[in-house]
Design an enzyme around this catalytic site. Structure first.
Site, short mmCIF file in Angstrom:
data_model
loop_
_atom_site.label_atom_id
_atom_site.label_comp_id
_atom_site.label_asym_id
_atom_site.label_seq_id
_atom_site.Cartn_x
_atom_site.Cartn_y
_atom_site.Cartn_z
N LYS A 167 -14.06 -0.01 4.54
CA LYS A 167 -13.04 -0.90 3.99
C LYS A 167 -13.35 -2.36 4.33
O LYS A 167 -13.32 -3.24 3.47
CB LYS A 167 -11.66 -0.50 4.53
CG LYS A 167 -10.55 -1.48 4.22
CD LYS A 167 -10.29 -1.64 2.74
CE LYS A 167 -9.09 -2.55 2.51
NZ LYS A 167 -8.80 -2.74 1.09
N LYS A 197 -7.90 -12.17 5.98
CA LYS A 197 -7.59 -11.42 7.20
C LYS A 197 -8.74 -10.49 7.59
O LYS A 197 -9.11 -10.42 8.78
CB LYS A 197 -6.31 -10.60 6.97
CG LYS A 197 -5.96 -9.63 8.08
CD LYS A 197 -4.65 -8.92 7.79
CE LYS A 197 -4.77 -7.92 6.67
NZ LYS A 197 -5.50 -6.70 7.06
N PHE A 204 -17.07 -11.06 -9.45
CA PHE A 204 -16.81 -11.81 -8.22
C PHE A 204 -17.77 -12.97 -8.01
O PHE A 204 -18.03 -13.37 -6.88
CB PHE A 204 -16.80 -10.88 -7.00
CG PHE A 204 -15.49 -10.17 -6.81
CD1 PHE A 204 -14.53 -10.66 -5.95
CD2 PHE A 204 -15.21 -9.01 -7.53
CE1 PHE A 204 -13.31 -10.02 -5.80
CE2 PHE A 204 -13.99 -8.37 -7.38
CZ PHE A 204 -13.04 -8.88 -6.52
N ILE A 205 -18.29 -13.52 -9.09
CA ILE A 205 -19.09 -14.74 -8.99
C ILE A 205 -18.48 -15.82 -9.90
O ILE A 205 -19.18 -16.52 -10.60
CB ILE A 205 -20.58 -14.51 -9.29
CG1 ILE A 205 -20.79 -13.80 -10.63
CG2 ILE A 205 -21.24 -13.73 -8.16
CD1 ILE A 205 -22.26 -13.74 -11.05
N VAL A 219 0.83 -1.21 0.00
CA VAL A 219 0.00 0.00 0.00
C VAL A 219 0.86 1.26 0.00
O VAL A 219 0.61 2.20 -0.75
CB VAL A 219 -0.96 0.00 1.21
CG1 VAL A 219 -1.71 1.33 1.30
CG2 VAL A 219 -1.94 -1.15 1.11
N GLU A 251 -4.47 -6.23 -5.87
CA GLU A 251 -3.16 -6.71 -6.29
C GLU A 251 -3.23 -7.12 -7.75
O GLU A 251 -4.15 -7.80 -8.18
CB GLU A 251 -2.72 -7.89 -5.42
CG GLU A 251 -2.36 -7.47 -4.00
CD GLU A 251 -1.60 -8.55 -3.26
OE1 GLU A 251 -0.66 -9.13 -3.85
OE2 GLU A 251 -1.94 -8.82 -2.10
N CYS A 259 -5.62 -9.77 2.10
CA CYS A 259 -6.75 -8.92 2.51
C CYS A 259 -8.00 -9.70 2.89
O CYS A 259 -8.42 -9.66 4.05
CB CYS A 259 -7.07 -7.93 1.39
SG CYS A 259 -5.77 -6.73 1.07
N PHE A 286 -8.27 1.00 -1.56
CA PHE A 286 -9.08 0.01 -2.28
C PHE A 286 -8.30 -0.48 -3.50
O PHE A 286 -8.71 -0.29 -4.65
CB PHE A 286 -10.42 0.62 -2.70
CG PHE A 286 -11.26 1.11 -1.55
CD1 PHE A 286 -12.03 0.22 -0.81
CD2 PHE A 286 -11.25 2.45 -1.20
CE1 PHE A 286 -12.79 0.66 0.25
CE2 PHE A 286 -12.02 2.90 -0.13
CZ PHE A 286 -12.79 2.00 0.60
#
Length: 442
Positions: free
Chosen positions: A210, A269, A255-256, A11, A158, A266, A155
């Protein structure tokens, strides 16, 4: 503006280079003298597309500098960004020790009015603790220096972090101080020329945004993986299901994608940290706990498939598995919480031998697996196939999407592919003569 960035990790270095790209003067502080020396020689220690060029250009242009002396870093700073790590503790809660030490160092070394910006991912209430810590250090010094603390969560994805910073979806600022808001708006104005992107909230709301964002994305991944498990057992194809639900604008296609679970530094965690935060606040986070549980199960999905396959042929011990992909996703060398690493450890516990290749993460994986004598990290994609009884694709690197299937089949001792990312067509694999196993497609 004159900026100081504490921490040259993922970051910190991305933020510093992008802010300096807009003409700001940025001094990066890291306590690791070796990293500082490397950066001062133009060597970037993080694999991230576009980052090395950006760092070198701004360093050579005199807009970026690097030091291990925080006093020197703060000397001319108007704003200091805290970009240090917040790793998970054994119970899943967020380790705030690096944040608090950064706050102590700021309080001990600041000599002029300062806006302190926390960019690290932290639980709600952390900014208040940072403020109290800095104030305590100033009091012990017997000095009064004006300062404020705001929350400005990152936001960054990677693999696409530079683009995310330069062209953000939104910039979240947590503050109730109008002067601090004005300064932050001025700082981020070059990144929001096409439309208004600034979202100003209370400090704790910004800290919560976040966590909520990452946990919602993780939820979508665990959801589609659970749907994939159901599809496989009822004779449906999860890819068809994904297309059908993704066409609904309320759901969307992102994201499906079913696979072998989420990883990285990320999502795992942050999901666990928010679970702990919720419990500490008297809330039972049933959904978040399920998201974490489904993901842990999904990472072992292909372990069971592979062991079941070889157990029908006399057992897995001594068998050789070629593995493509070690990073938790493509375009990064990050192997933290990588499904591939877990799969390797579980299969070698059963006596399997792993020949693994990754375009970027080989060195980091080799370091973590150096005591596992059943793992060989190779430097070329097709070398991993030599002597292997099957191939496992664990990461969706582009170069794995359309390989030379004739070469794959001719090199493997048997034409068997386990596809953890659903990169290939079951029909095409069958036509090519492969025994093919994927996720949620029968």
């Amino acid at each position: 503006m004159n900026l100081c960035v504490l921490g040259t990790g993922y970051v910190g270095l991305v933020s510093a280079s992008c802010l300096s790209e807009m003409g700001n003067s940025v001094c990066c502080v890291d306590l690791n003298a070796g990293i500082v020396d490397d950066l001062n020689r133009g060597k970037v220690h993080i694999f991230e597309p576009g980052l090395e060029v950006l760092v070198q250009r701004n360093f050579q242009g005199g807009r970026m500098s690097f030091t291990d002396n925080i006093s020197a870093g703060l000397e001319k700073a108007d704003i200091v960004f805290i970009c240090v790590g917040t790793p998970a503790l054994d119970d899943g809660s967020c380790e705030l020790g690096y944040i608090m030490r950064a706050a102590e160092d700021i309080g001990r070394n600041m000599e002029r009015p300062l806006l302190v910006v926390n960019k690290s991912t932290v639980p709600p209430g952390t900014a208040d603790a940072v403020r109290a810590t800095i104030a305590n250090e100033l009091e012990q010094r017997g000095v009064e220096i004006p300062f404020d603390v705001v929350s400005n969560p990152e936001f960054l994805k990677e693999g696409d972090a530079v683009n995310d910073f330069l062209k953000p979806d939104r910039v979240v600022i947590g503050t109730d101080n109008k002067d601090s808001e004005r300064i932050m708006r001025e700082l981020y104005a070059p990144f929001a020329r096409s439309r208004e992107k600034m979202i100003v909230t209370g400090i704790r709301s910004a800290e919560m945004i976040k966590y909520a964002a990452n946990c919602l994305l993780a939820t979508k991944i665990s959801f589609i993986n659970e749907i994939a498990a159901i599809c496989e057992n009822v004779g449906a194809d999860v890819n068809d299901v994904r297309l059908g639900i993704g066409a609904d604008q309320r759901i969307g296609p992102h994201f499906i994608y079913p696979g072998i679970g989420y990883g990285g530094s990320c999502f795992p965690k942050d999901v666990r940290a928010l679970i702990r935060t919720a419990c500490a606040a008297g809330v039972t986070p049933e959904l978040l706990s399920a998201v974490d549980s489904v993901n842990n199960r999904q990472k072992r999905y292909l372990v069971h498939k592979i062991l079941d396959y070889f157990n029908l042929q006399g057992g897995a011990r001594g068998r050789v598995l070629a593995l493509w992909g070690l990073s938790f996703k493509a375009n990064t060398d990050d192997v933290r919480e990588s499904a591939a690493m877990l799969i390797i450890n579980e299969l070698t516990d059963q006596g399997m031998i792993i020949n693994a290749y990754d375009p970027a993460a080989g060195a980091k994986a080799a370091e973590k697996l150096q005591h596992n004598r059943l793992v060989r990290i190779v430097d070329e994609q097709y070398k991993a196939l030599n002597g292997a009884d099957a191939l496992l694709v664990a990461t969706e690197w582009n170069q794995f999407r359309t390989p030379d299937f004739d070469r794959v089949r001719g090199t493997l001792t048997a034409p068997v592919i386990f596809d953890g990312r659903n990169l290939y067509s079951p029909r095409e694999m069958s036509a090519r003569g492969f025994a093919y196993f994927s996720v949620g497609r029968g």
